[in-house]
Design a protein around this motif. Structure first.
Motif, mmCIF file in Angstrom:
data_model
loop_
_atom_site.group_PDB
_atom_site.id
_atom_site.type_symbol
_atom_site.label_atom_id
_atom_site.label_comp_id
_atom_site.label_asym_id
_atom_site.label_seq_id
_atom_site.Cartn_x
_atom_site.Cartn_y
_atom_site.Cartn_z
ATOM 1 N N MET A 309 1.227 -1.346 0.017
ATOM 2 C CA MET A 309 0.094 -0.282 0.183
ATOM 3 C C MET A 309 0.686 1.567 0.141
ATOM 4 O O MET A 309 1.904 1.170 0.950
ATOM 5 N N THR A 310 0.425 2.116 -0.546
ATOM 6 C CA THR A 310 1.161 3.571 -0.947
ATOM 7 C C THR A 310 0.065 4.738 -0.677
ATOM 8 O O THR A 310 -1.292 5.108 -0.992
ATOM 9 N N PHE A 311 0.568 6.205 -0.560
ATOM 10 C CA PHE A 311 0.326 7.444 -0.760
ATOM 11 C C PHE A 311 0.889 7.626 -2.180
ATOM 12 O O PHE A 311 -0.458 8.574 -2.396
ATOM 13 N N GLU A 312 1.411 6.780 -2.974
ATOM 14 C CA GLU A 312 1.418 7.490 -4.132
ATOM 15 C C GLU A 312 0.667 6.839 -4.898
ATOM 16 O O GLU A 312 0.405 8.154 -6.019
ATOM 17 N N GLY A 313 0.139 5.720 -4.747
ATOM 18 C CA GLY A 313 -0.804 5.237 -6.365
ATOM 19 C C GLY A 313 -0.382 5.048 -7.452
ATOM 20 O O GLY A 313 1.275 4.229 -7.436
ATOM 21 N N VAL A 314 -0.775 4.982 -8.595
ATOM 22 C CA VAL A 314 -0.078 4.879 -9.878
ATOM 23 C C VAL A 314 1.145 6.532 -10.221
ATOM 24 O O VAL A 314 0.879 7.518 -9.851
ATOM 25 N N LYS A 315 1.805 5.965 -10.979
ATOM 26 C CA LYS A 315 2.994 6.838 -10.315
ATOM 27 C C LYS A 315 3.327 6.594 -11.616
ATOM 28 O O LYS A 315 4.297 7.885 -11.537
ATOM 29 N N HIS A 316 3.017 6.835 -12.625
ATOM 30 C CA HIS A 316 2.826 8.440 -13.967
ATOM 31 C C HIS A 316 1.624 8.167 -14.430
ATOM 32 O O HIS A 316 0.761 7.035 -14.044
ATOM 33 N N VAL A 317 1.656 9.026 -15.328
ATOM 34 C CA VAL A 317 0.330 9.004 -15.524
ATOM 35 C C VAL A 317 0.582 7.408 -17.225
ATOM 36 O O VAL A 317 1.415 7.619 -18.060
#
Length: 319
Positions: A309-317
């Motif tokens: 689990m992250t706070f960043e989520g999807v890191k790129h478009v």
């Protein structure tokens, strides 16, 4: 003061339908049980509007071209349309068939002898508006101990549609008619088949990868911190489903209550994202749940790696 109130009201209206870019949680507000899907090369999330049961009587949807920038489509279905639903509308499952968009949902937290269970709505567009297809639940009764909630509609390789569903630690699979208006018997004459794996509680989901059926579900209590996601792999959509292990659970540095998920596959790529809800640290209310997205990967043998689990989520478009 009047001018200020008008300005704030206009801003609220604009925000309700505006596009927004956000990391985890990917959509603002309390939303749970998210069903992620790709329609026409566009990503969609259909979640539960997470609120006290008497207020949980509507559904919003969210769309995105890239899994990062999301547009809200408010109130695509509510209990003004579904006359038999009076509380606790939740856990959508969506699918497109023959140019129509179908929206399966649970309502009323039904118990034996009550009206409620799994309903179906239909629309001409993913964002609705959706209309109640039957005017009553598709499944109202409790069979094999499974509360009729948490439905997931699955299209098999041969084009047949099935629905997995069930709470209270039991999971059934049923076969759907071509128009989704009724259940049809299996070849052996049965209508309901129980496929409950070890430790199953609720929230079934299935996808196919490398010709294998990945069956996933939630364990633990949805109101507590120990909610989690486990899975099995089978050669058949009917199992047997031998539990492999847990791939999503609470992280004391990120969030608790991580579960009731779905999986999005990026079109034409072997790239997967898990869409799920979790409870922010320090939050204790049952409805305080947020929808998040993180990458889901596999090892060389096809087993799912534990999801971080992250706070960043999807890191790129995504393109």
């Amino acid at each position: 003061m009047i001018k200020k109130k008008i300005t704030l009201s206009l801003m609220s209206l604009l925000l309700a339908s505006a596009s927004f870019a956000q990391k985890n949680p990917v959509i603002p507000g309390w939303y749970a049980d998210p069903e992620g899907i790709v329609y026409n090369n566009e990503y969609w999330i259909f979640p539960t509007y997470s609120a006290p049961y008497k207020e949980q009587i509507l559904f919003d949807a969210f769309s995105s071209k890239d899994l990062v920038n999301w547009k809200k489509h408010p109130r695509i279905l509510d209990n003004n349309e579904v006359k038999w639903a009076h509380q606790a509308m939740w856990a959508p499952s969506v699918i497109e068939k023959d140019g129509k968009y179908y929206f399966f949902f649970g309502a009323n937290d039904v118990h034996e002898g009550e009206i409620g269970g799994i309903g179906v709505a239909v629309a001409d567009k993913p964002q609705g508006p959706y209309k109640d297809l039957l005017g009553k639940p598709l499944i109202n009764k409790i069979v094999n101990g499974a509360q009729p909630i948490d439905q997931f509609v699955f299209k098999d390789k041969d084009g047949q549609y099935y629905m997995f569903y069930g709470g209270w630690k039991h999971c059934n699979v049923v076969k759907l008619s071509d128009d989704f208006t009724k259940l049809v018997p299996f070849e052996d004459g049965s209508v309901y088949k129980e496929v409950t794996p070890e430790n199953y509680v609720e929230g079934p989901f299935m996808f196919i990868r490398d010709n294998k059926y990945y069956f996933m579900w939630s364990e633990g209590g949805w109101t507590g911190p120990d909610y989690k996601v486990a899975y099995a792999i089978s050669d058949s959509p009917f199992g047997p489903f031998k539990r492999v292990g847990i791939i999503l659970e609470q992280d004391p540095k990120i969030a608790t209550g991580a579960g009731h998920h779905s999986v999005i596959k990026v079109p034409n790529e072997d790239k997967y994202y898990i869409v799920y809800h979790r409870r922010p640290l320090g939050k204790k209310q049952a409805h305080e749940r947020e929808t998040c997205i993180d990458e889901m990967t596999f090892d060389k043998d096809g087993f799912i790696n534990p999801v971080k689990m992250t706070f960043e989520g999807v890191k790129h478009v995504l393109k």
